[in-house]
Design a protein around this motif. Structure first.
Motif, PDB file in Angstrom:
ATOM      1  N   ARG A  41       3.700   2.612   2.830  1.00 10.96           N
ATOM      2  CA  ARG A  41       5.109   2.826   2.476  1.00 10.96           C
ATOM      3  C   ARG A  41       5.536   4.266   2.760  1.00 10.96           C
ATOM      4  O   ARG A  41       6.603   4.507   3.327  1.00 10.96           O
ATOM      5  CB  ARG A  41       5.358   2.488   1.006  1.00 10.96           C
ATOM      6  CG  ARG A  41       5.379   1.013   0.705  1.00 10.96           C
ATOM      7  CD  ARG A  41       5.917   0.724  -0.700  1.00 10.96           C
ATOM      8  NE  ARG A  41       5.355   1.565  -1.737  1.00 10.96           N
ATOM      9  CZ  ARG A  41       4.239   1.290  -2.418  1.00 10.96           C
ATOM     10  NH1 ARG A  41       3.560   0.191  -2.154  1.00 10.96           N
ATOM     11  NH2 ARG A  41       3.810   2.108  -3.368  1.00 10.96           N
ATOM     12  N   TYR A  42       4.692   5.215   2.378  1.00 16.60           N
ATOM     13  CA  TYR A  42       5.015   6.623   2.580  1.00 16.60           C
ATOM     14  C   TYR A  42       5.087   6.961   4.074  1.00 16.60           C
ATOM     15  O   TYR A  42       6.034   7.592   4.532  1.00 16.60           O
ATOM     16  CB  TYR A  42       3.975   7.504   1.880  1.00 16.60           C
ATOM     17  CG  TYR A  42       4.212   8.975   2.068  1.00 16.60           C
ATOM     18  CD1 TYR A  42       5.217   9.633   1.370  1.00 16.60           C
ATOM     19  CD2 TYR A  42       3.446   9.705   2.977  1.00 16.60           C
ATOM     20  CE1 TYR A  42       5.444  10.989   1.557  1.00 16.60           C
ATOM     21  CE2 TYR A  42       3.662  11.058   3.173  1.00 16.60           C
ATOM     22  CZ  TYR A  42       4.659  11.700   2.460  1.00 16.60           C
ATOM     23  OH  TYR A  42       4.884  13.025   2.663  1.00 16.60           O
ATOM     24  N   ALA A  43       4.069   6.549   4.843  1.00 17.14           N
ATOM     25  CA  ALA A  43       4.049   6.831   6.282  1.00 17.14           C
ATOM     26  C   ALA A  43       5.241   6.182   6.984  1.00 17.14           C
ATOM     27  O   ALA A  43       5.855   6.785   7.870  1.00 17.14           O
ATOM     28  CB  ALA A  43       2.734   6.347   6.893  1.00 17.14           C
ATOM     29  N   THR A  44       5.585   4.970   6.582  1.00 16.23           N
ATOM     30  CA  THR A  44       6.739   4.285   7.177  1.00 16.23           C
ATOM     31  C   THR A  44       8.031   5.017   6.826  1.00 16.23           C
ATOM     32  O   THR A  44       8.907   5.190   7.682  1.00 16.23           O
ATOM     33  CB  THR A  44       6.793   2.813   6.717  1.00 16.23           C
ATOM     34  OG1 THR A  44       5.577   2.176   7.109  1.00 16.23           O
ATOM     35  CG2 THR A  44       7.965   2.078   7.345  1.00 16.23           C
ATOM     36  N   ALA A  45       8.147   5.467   5.581  1.00 15.52           N
ATOM     37  CA  ALA A  45       9.354   6.200   5.166  1.00 15.52           C
ATOM     38  C   ALA A  45       9.506   7.494   5.968  1.00 15.52           C
ATOM     39  O   ALA A  45      10.609   7.822   6.424  1.00 15.52           O
ATOM     40  CB  ALA A  45       9.303   6.492   3.672  1.00 15.52           C
ATOM     41  N   LEU A  55      -6.113   5.370   9.516  1.00 15.40           N
ATOM     42  CA  LEU A  55      -6.330   5.378   8.065  1.00 15.40           C
ATOM     43  C   LEU A  55      -5.689   4.150   7.421  1.00 15.40           C
ATOM     44  O   LEU A  55      -6.291   3.514   6.543  1.00 15.40           O
ATOM     45  CB  LEU A  55      -5.769   6.664   7.461  1.00 15.40           C
ATOM     46  CG  LEU A  55      -6.000   6.893   5.980  1.00 15.40           C
ATOM     47  CD1 LEU A  55      -7.474   6.848   5.639  1.00 15.40           C
ATOM     48  CD2 LEU A  55      -5.390   8.230   5.561  1.00 15.40           C
ATOM     49  N   ILE A  56      -4.507   3.795   7.871  1.00 16.76           N
ATOM     50  CA  ILE A  56      -3.833   2.598   7.336  1.00 16.76           C
ATOM     51  C   ILE A  56      -4.637   1.350   7.671  1.00 16.76           C
ATOM     52  O   ILE A  56      -4.819   0.472   6.817  1.00 16.76           O
ATOM     53  CB  ILE A  56      -2.384   2.503   7.868  1.00 16.76           C
ATOM     54  CG1 ILE A  56      -1.524   3.571   7.188  1.00 16.76           C
ATOM     55  CG2 ILE A  56      -1.811   1.110   7.649  1.00 16.76           C
ATOM     56  CD1 ILE A  56      -0.144   3.724   7.779  1.00 16.76           C
ATOM     57  N   ARG A  57      -5.171   1.246   8.886  1.00 16.40           N
ATOM     58  CA  ARG A  57      -5.982   0.077   9.261  1.00 16.40           C
ATOM     59  C   ARG A  57      -7.209  -0.045   8.362  1.00 16.40           C
ATOM     60  O   ARG A  57      -7.577  -1.128   7.926  1.00 16.40           O
ATOM     61  CB  ARG A  57      -6.437   0.160  10.711  1.00 16.40           C
ATOM     62  CG  ARG A  57      -5.343   0.183  11.748  1.00 16.40           C
ATOM     63  CD  ARG A  57      -4.672  -1.164  11.937  1.00 16.40           C
ATOM     64  NE  ARG A  57      -3.786  -1.180  13.072  1.00 16.40           N
ATOM     65  CZ  ARG A  57      -2.560  -0.671  13.087  1.00 16.40           C
ATOM     66  NH1 ARG A  57      -2.079  -0.074  12.041  1.00 16.40           N
ATOM     67  NH2 ARG A  57      -1.803  -0.775  14.162  1.00 16.40           N
ATOM     68  N   LEU A  58      -7.866   1.091   8.085  1.00 17.05           N
ATOM     69  CA  LEU A  58      -9.027   1.066   7.186  1.00 17.05           C
ATOM     70  C   LEU A  58      -8.625   0.624   5.780  1.00 17.05           C
ATOM     71  O   LEU A  58      -9.337  -0.151   5.133  1.00 17.05           O
ATOM     72  CB  LEU A  58      -9.691   2.442   7.139  1.00 17.05           C
ATOM     73  CG  LEU A  58     -10.424   2.858   8.411  1.00 17.05           C
ATOM     74  CD1 LEU A  58     -10.842   4.325   8.336  1.00 17.05           C
ATOM     75  CD2 LEU A  58     -11.636   1.967   8.648  1.00 17.05           C
ATOM     76  N   ARG A  59      -7.482   1.087   5.314  1.00 15.59           N
ATOM     77  CA  ARG A  59      -7.001   0.692   3.987  1.00 15.59           C
ATOM     78  C   ARG A  59      -6.646  -0.797   3.957  1.00 15.59           C
ATOM     79  O   ARG A  59      -6.857  -1.473   2.964  1.00 15.59           O
ATOM     80  CB  ARG A  59      -5.813   1.550   3.573  1.00 15.59           C
ATOM     81  CG  ARG A  59      -6.211   3.000   3.288  1.00 15.59           C
ATOM     82  CD  ARG A  59      -5.001   3.857   2.960  1.00 15.59           C
ATOM     83  NE  ARG A  59      -4.335   3.421   1.752  1.00 15.59           N
ATOM     84  CZ  ARG A  59      -4.668   3.788   0.513  1.00 15.59           C
ATOM     85  NH1 ARG A  59      -5.701   4.601   0.338  1.00 15.59           N
ATOM     86  NH2 ARG A  59      -3.983   3.355  -0.526  1.00 15.59           N
ATOM     87  N   ILE A  60      -6.120  -1.302   5.067  1.00 16.79           N
ATOM     88  CA  ILE A  60      -5.815  -2.739   5.149  1.00 16.79           C
ATOM     89  C   ILE A  60      -7.110  -3.545   5.027  1.00 16.79           C
ATOM     90  O   ILE A  60      -7.171  -4.519   4.275  1.00 16.79           O
ATOM     91  CB  ILE A  60      -5.067  -3.065   6.467  1.00 16.79           C
ATOM     92  CG1 ILE A  60      -3.633  -2.541   6.398  1.00 16.79           C
ATOM     93  CG2 ILE A  60      -5.094  -4.562   6.758  1.00 16.79           C
ATOM     94  CD1 ILE A  60      -2.879  -2.617   7.719  1.00 16.79           C
ATOM     95  N   ASP A  66       0.836  -1.193   0.000  1.00 20.71           N
ATOM     96  CA  ASP A  66       0.000   0.000   0.000  1.00 20.71           C
ATOM     97  C   ASP A  66       0.879   1.254   0.000  1.00 20.71           C
ATOM     98  O   ASP A  66       1.771   1.389   0.840  1.00 20.71           O
ATOM     99  CB  ASP A  66      -0.900  -0.013   1.242  1.00 20.71           C
ATOM    100  CG  ASP A  66      -1.798   1.200   1.314  1.00 20.71           C
ATOM    101  OD1 ASP A  66      -2.796   1.229   0.569  1.00 20.71           O
ATOM    102  OD2 ASP A  66      -1.478   2.119   2.104  1.00 20.71           O
ATOM    103  N   TRP A  67       0.608   2.168  -0.923  1.00 23.39           N
ATOM    104  CA  TRP A  67       1.439   3.369  -1.048  1.00 23.39           C
ATOM    105  C   TRP A  67       1.417   4.204   0.230  1.00 23.39           C
ATOM    106  O   TRP A  67       2.449   4.763   0.618  1.00 23.39           O
ATOM    107  CB  TRP A  67       1.020   4.222  -2.253  1.00 23.39           C
ATOM    108  CG  TRP A  67      -0.318   4.902  -2.079  1.00 23.39           C
ATOM    109  CD1 TRP A  67      -1.537   4.442  -2.464  1.00 23.39           C
ATOM    110  CD2 TRP A  67      -0.556   6.161  -1.433  1.00 23.39           C
ATOM    111  NE1 TRP A  67      -2.524   5.330  -2.105  1.00 23.39           N
ATOM    112  CE2 TRP A  67      -1.954   6.396  -1.479  1.00 23.39           C
ATOM    113  CE3 TRP A  67       0.259   7.110  -0.825  1.00 23.39           C
ATOM    114  CZ2 TRP A  67      -2.540   7.535  -0.939  1.00 23.39           C
ATOM    115  CZ3 TRP A  67      -0.330   8.240  -0.282  1.00 23.39           C
ATOM    116  CH2 TRP A  67      -1.718   8.456  -0.351  1.00 23.39           C
TER     117      TRP A  67
END
Length: 191
Positions: free
Chosen positions: A44-48, A168-173, A40-41
């Motif tokens: 990746r972005y949030a982790t970076a 937001l990431i959890r919802l995208r997952i 998920d983009w």
């Protein structure tokens, strides 16, 4: 008793999200286990962005910025799976530190026994509830327990900083898992 209650019955922070999925419940936990958030983009972005300070420190100290693997599901330990209904992952450490301050947890019993001062424990669970023959509710819950006041004092501002993006990431997952399950289902002819 749900697995969350077994592994982290007491906690100070939590976040819970659900999604109704048009798919049989038996297929969903397999999709959860196969899902890689790194695809998920936003993840990746949030982790970076989250890892930028430690990567800069690596460069300043002469280490390759690429020598450190990015945070992902590989950091978690699968603690237990309850058939096709539920699974829970665990993580322990000082998540607020630039390098996550992660402690290696190999087994469920290691997670339960972990009690190092100044740290926190986290469980990430996925629960499947059959609504009918074609619809299922998938719920993810994150619980965090800080093992002492020092850990809670350190974790609290970090939680309020990351929580909106984490949610937001959890919802995208959940949506990505729903999409993958629906795409893998055999198509049925319309009469």
């Amino acid at each position: 008793m749900c697995l969350n209650e077994k592994y982290l019955p007491v906690y100070q922070f939590s976040e819970k999200h659900s999604l109704h999925i048009m798919a049989p419940h038996a297929d969903i936990l397999t999709a959860v286990l196969n899902f890689r958030p790194q695809e998920d983009w936003l993840f990746r972005y949030a982790t970076a962005v989250r890892e930028l300070p430690i990567r800069l420190l690596d460069v300043i100290q002469g280490r390759s910025a690429k020598s450190r693997p990015s945070f992902g599901m590989e950091n978690f330990t699968l603690l237990e799976k309850n058939g096709v209904l539920e699974l829970v992952f665990g993580l322990a450490g000082k998540f607020w530190q630039a390098d996550y301050g992660q402690t290696t947890i190999s087994t469920a019993s290691d997670f339960l026994a972990f009690n190092k001062s100044g740290t926190a424990k986290l469980v990430l669970s996925f629960t499947v509830e059959k609504l009918n023959e074609t619809h299922t509710r998938l719920t993810t819950e994150t619980r965090i327990f800080c093992l002492d006041k020092e850990a809670k004092r350190s974790f609290t501002p970090y939680w309020y900083l990351i929580r909106p993006i984490s949610g937001l990431i959890r919802l995208r997952i959940l949506k990505a898992i729903s999409h993958s399950v629906r795409n893998e289902m055999p198509s049925t002819p319309i009469n």
